[in-house]
Enzyme design. Structure first.
Site, PDB file in Angstrom:
ATOM      1  N   CYS A   1       0.881  -1.190   0.000  1.00 40.85           N
ATOM      2  CA  CYS A   1       0.000   0.000   0.000  1.00 40.85           C
ATOM      3  C   CYS A   1       0.907   1.225   0.000  1.00 40.85           C
ATOM      4  O   CYS A   1       1.027   1.929   0.999  1.00 40.85           O
ATOM      5  CB  CYS A   1      -0.913  -0.010   1.214  1.00 40.85           C
ATOM      6  N   ALA A   2       1.546   1.476  -1.115  1.00 42.58           N
ATOM      7  CA  ALA A   2       2.742   2.323  -1.128  1.00 42.58           C
ATOM      8  C   ALA A   2       2.505   3.830  -1.178  1.00 42.58           C
ATOM      9  O   ALA A   2       3.334   4.593  -0.699  1.00 42.58           O
ATOM     10  CB  ALA A   2       3.637   1.917  -2.304  1.00 42.58           C
ATOM     11  N   ALA A   3       1.423   4.286  -1.803  1.00 45.37           N
ATOM     12  CA  ALA A   3       1.242   5.734  -2.012  1.00 45.37           C
ATOM     13  C   ALA A   3       1.185   6.474  -0.668  1.00 45.37           C
ATOM     14  O   ALA A   3       0.643   5.953   0.305  1.00 45.37           O
ATOM     15  CB  ALA A   3      -0.033   5.981  -2.806  1.00 45.37           C
TER      16      ALA A   3
ATOM     17  N   GLY B   1       6.665   7.366   0.395  1.00 41.70           N
ATOM     18  CA  GLY B   1       7.782   7.672   1.288  1.00 41.70           C
ATOM     19  C   GLY B   1       8.545   6.458   1.782  1.00 41.70           C
ATOM     20  O   GLY B   1       9.782   6.466   1.825  1.00 41.70           O
ATOM     21  N   LYS B   2       7.842   5.410   2.144  1.00 42.61           N
ATOM     22  CA  LYS B   2       8.524   4.219   2.671  1.00 42.61           C
ATOM     23  C   LYS B   2       9.239   3.456   1.550  1.00 42.61           C
ATOM     24  O   LYS B   2      10.300   2.862   1.779  1.00 42.61           O
ATOM     25  CB  LYS B   2       7.531   3.326   3.418  1.00 42.61           C
TER      26      LYS B   2
ATOM     27  N   ASP C   1      -0.390   0.251  -5.525  1.00 39.13           N
ATOM     28  CA  ASP C   1      -1.538   1.012  -5.047  1.00 39.13           C
ATOM     29  C   ASP C   1      -2.739   0.642  -5.907  1.00 39.13           C
ATOM     30  O   ASP C   1      -2.584   0.170  -7.033  1.00 39.13           O
ATOM     31  CB  ASP C   1      -1.290   2.519  -5.108  1.00 39.13           C
TER      32      ASP C   1
ATOM     33  N   ASP D   1      -4.457  -4.562  -6.161  1.00 36.44           N
ATOM     34  CA  ASP D   1      -5.334  -4.592  -5.000  1.00 36.44           C
ATOM     35  C   ASP D   1      -4.650  -5.391  -3.889  1.00 36.44           C
ATOM     36  O   ASP D   1      -4.380  -6.587  -4.049  1.00 36.44           O
ATOM     37  CB  ASP D   1      -6.664  -5.237  -5.390  1.00 36.44           C
TER      38      ASP D   1
ATOM     39  N   CYS E   1      -0.713   4.321  10.966  1.00 36.40           N
ATOM     40  CA  CYS E   1      -0.516   5.642  11.583  1.00 36.40           C
ATOM     41  C   CYS E   1      -1.693   5.938  12.517  1.00 36.40           C
ATOM     42  O   CYS E   1      -2.237   7.037  12.538  1.00 36.40           O
ATOM     43  CB  CYS E   1      -0.344   6.736  10.536  1.00 36.40           C
TER      44      CYS E   1
END
Length: 420
Positions: free
Chosen positions: A253-255, A258-259, A277, A304, A373
């Protein structure tokens, strides 16, 4: 001439009416007008301040009007909130200026009939004392810390009252602006010398904390791919996963990326990172960021996270930074506080589904980092416990909850699993 208060009101209405994120609404409006750096800072402070303190402001307004606050038009109410925030929380703004500018704003609008109402309410508030309660009931705490009762009760249940209140207090403090230096292009000392504002090296190697604001989009160092914005907790989580050169990594789930960016830097831009994503435009965002930073091992792909894609193959390490309630970053995006708490009910099920899907991509001996988060244990420790209970072949190597008032970071959670 640009009226900063008018811009703030416009942004706040956009955030409320369109359910827009504060940072996106602010950037959108700043792109539409010519505004000085000083006015930009003032507008930003007003917007975030009103969002942070909305429950408090509405409590005070409600206590000084005869009708229900729900009957006050959105525009007039927003003007009142902006003026009251200046009166209650901005010491450098004369109270008379806050009132006069609010009345002027109403007079020059389609709701000019409300100018007398706004003037009377604000002047009545100025004559009043003890505007907010000082008790310890959840209702009082909700007003004091401008946080919905359901969230306060959730934090108290998870961490006890003392830690919950310390977190809520920290949620009203300014968040540090932390950058990640692209150490493939420069080093921290050189970067600090050239950034043009007061800055210090951060706790994490390769990070920098700015003591003053900066227009990032206009920074030449940003355009040259020397840095990007990333909180300390996020950087620490990637360090826990510890991606190494020549490994194959999956960011599920990259968007906005940053990671993935930090992983590529730690891997010395050697190996492969598939950054997924669900949406094409978000994959483009990742791709643009990777190009700017010169990180060519990142390969964005629409995918997905809940559905297994056998074409992706197997990976040495996997990052699952899952969709969550976001309650750990309310000091950066205070509008998150006002979402319907019921929206969060189905998140643990989705998070566990993504985590269970991730294991299908992992090589034997590989590792998965689960992160959020948020500070809700239902989305953090409880998901971890359920995953371990269902998957005996995995062991928990590390788990930590980052707390703003303890770690001076965003509220964050991460857990590292190893496939035995």
């Amino acid at each position: 001439m640009v009226n900063p208060r008018k811009i703030a009101v416009k942004a706040l209405l956009k955030i409320e009416n369109e359910n827009s994120y504060s940072n996106l609404a602010i950037n959108s409006l700043f792109n539409e007008v010519q505004i000085s750096s000083q006015d930009k800072a003032f507008v930003t402070a007003l917007i975030y301040g009103v969002l942070e303190r909305k429950i408090t402001l509405d409590y005070v307004i409600s206590s000084h009007i005869k009708t229900s606050i729900k009957k006050v038009s959105k525009f007039t109410l927003t003007v009142l909130r902006v003026a009251l925030y200046q009166i209650m929380f901005m010491d450098k703004i004369p109270q008379s200026a806050a009132v006069n500018e609010a009345v002027k704003l109403i007079k020059n609008s389609k709701e000019n009939r409300n100018s007398g109402f706004v003037n009377a309410v604000l002047r009545n508030i100025l004559r009043s004392e003890n505007l907010i309660p000082n008790g310890q009931s959840v209702e009082d705490l909700s007003v004091i810390y401008s946080c919905p009762k359901e969230i306060i009760e959730s934090f108290i249940n998870d961490y006890g009252k003392e830690d919950a209140l310390e977190f809520l207090k920290a949620g009203l403090e300014p968040a540090p602006l932390t950058l990640r230096v692209n150490t493939l292009k420069t080093d921290v000392d050189t970067f600090i010398e050239n950034i043009g504002v007061d800055a210090i090296a951060g706790e994490v190697s390769g990070s920098v904390i700015l003591k003053n604001g900066i227009d990032i989009a206009k920074s030449n160092l940003y355009k040259q791919g020397m840095f990007y914005v990333q909180d300390t907790a996020s950087q620490k989580c990637v360090a826990v996963l510890n991606p190494k050169p020549y490994e194959k990594m999956l960011d599920m789930c990259a968007a906005p990326g940053g990671k993935s960016f930090l992983s590529a830097i730690l891997m010395e831009n050697k190996g492969e990172i598939i950054s997924c994503d669900l949406y094409e435009h978000k994959c483009k965002l990742i791709n643009d960021g990777a190009d700017r930073l010169g990180l060519d091992i990142i390969k964005p792909q629409v995918c997905d996270a809940t559905v297994f894609n056998e074409n992706l193959g197997k990976f040495d390490c996997i990052l699952c930074d899952v969709l969550c309630s976001g309650l750990g970053i309310i000091r950066r995006k205070p509008e998150i506080k006002y979402k319907d708490f019921k929206e969060f009910d189905n998140l643990p099920k989705l998070q566990l589904q993504i985590l269970n899907n991730a294991k299908n991509y992992l090589k034997k001996g590989g590792r998965i980092l689960y992160s959020t988060c948020t500070l809700r244990k239902a989305e953090n420790q409880e998901v971890v416990d359920e995953f371990l209970n269902e998957n005996k072949e995995f062991s928990l190597k590390f788990s930590h909850t980052f707390m703003p008032h303890i770690d001076n970071t965003d509220g964050f959670f991460c857990a590292l699993f190893e496939y035995n």
